[in-house]
Enzyme design. Structure first.
Site, PDB file in Angstrom:
ATOM      1  N   CYS A  50      -1.067 -10.238  -8.553  1.00  0.00           N
ATOM      2  CA  CYS A  50      -2.118 -11.163  -8.995  1.00  0.00           C
ATOM      3  C   CYS A  50      -3.522 -10.570  -8.918  1.00  0.00           C
ATOM      4  O   CYS A  50      -4.503 -11.282  -9.064  1.00  0.00           O
ATOM      5  CB  CYS A  50      -2.041 -12.436  -8.162  1.00  0.00           C
ATOM      6  SG  CYS A  50      -0.422 -13.204  -8.237  1.00  0.00           S
ATOM      7  N   CYS A  78       2.957  -7.089  -0.433  1.00  0.00           N
ATOM      8  CA  CYS A  78       3.392  -8.415   0.006  1.00  0.00           C
ATOM      9  C   CYS A  78       4.350  -8.320   1.191  1.00  0.00           C
ATOM     10  O   CYS A  78       5.286  -7.530   1.158  1.00  0.00           O
ATOM     11  CB  CYS A  78       4.065  -9.125  -1.163  1.00  0.00           C
ATOM     12  SG  CYS A  78       4.421 -10.862  -0.854  1.00  0.00           S
ATOM     13  N   CYS A 103       0.632  -9.569   2.036  1.00  0.00           N
ATOM     14  CA  CYS A 103      -0.635  -8.850   2.186  1.00  0.00           C
ATOM     15  C   CYS A 103      -1.302  -9.190   3.522  1.00  0.00           C
ATOM     16  O   CYS A 103      -0.905 -10.129   4.215  1.00  0.00           O
ATOM     17  CB  CYS A 103      -1.561  -9.182   1.021  1.00  0.00           C
ATOM     18  SG  CYS A 103      -2.083 -10.908   0.985  1.00  0.00           S
ATOM     19  N   CYS A 140      -2.685 -16.756   0.575  1.00  0.00           N
ATOM     20  CA  CYS A 140      -1.957 -16.052  -0.474  1.00  0.00           C
ATOM     21  C   CYS A 140      -2.691 -16.242  -1.798  1.00  0.00           C
ATOM     22  O   CYS A 140      -2.699 -17.335  -2.367  1.00  0.00           O
ATOM     23  CB  CYS A 140      -0.525 -16.567  -0.577  1.00  0.00           C
ATOM     24  SG  CYS A 140       0.450 -15.763  -1.857  1.00  0.00           S
TER      25      CYS A 140
END
EC number: 1.8.7.2
Length: 118
Positions: A59, A76, A78, A87
């Protein structure tokens, strides 16, 4: 060779689905009420794992994905997720988030259907 890559992606997709479910349960977080968000993020993690060998956050924009993977900050889960339950992708949401559902699982069929329709 293409068949081998498809098998690898399929395996990574299932691994990321299982990881996401396990991590949500372990951290007391939940998936987004819009399960297409969950599906697209899991797909992105699987594609990065397939291509780079690590589930880099799908993302964000990166100038150099390989360097980011080496740094591990955005792999991930993170660092913001591990430290503060934040998130960016909206894969793991806290119960007080307005977009959260009560789900910590996404079945394989739903995942594949949502990916196919995105």
């Amino acid at each position: 060779m293409k068949k081998q890559n498809l098998v690898s992606f399929s395996d990574n997709l299932e691994a990321m689905r299982k990881f996401s479910e396990t991590y949500a349960k372990r951290t007391g977080t939940f998936f987004c009420a819009d399960n297409s968000v969950t599906a697209v993020v899991i797909e992105g993690l699987a594609r990065h794992k397939d291509k780079y060998g690590a589930p880099l956050c799908p993302c964000r924009h990166y100038e150099d994905k390989k360097a980011e993977i080496s740094a591990t900050y955005w792999n991930c889960p993170c660092v913001p997720m591990r430290e503060r339950k934040e998130c960016h992708c909206m894969l793991f949401l806290t119960p007080d988030n307005e977009f959260t559902s009560d789900l910590q699982e996404i079945d394989k069929t739903t995942l594949l259907e949502k990916i196919a329709s995105s």
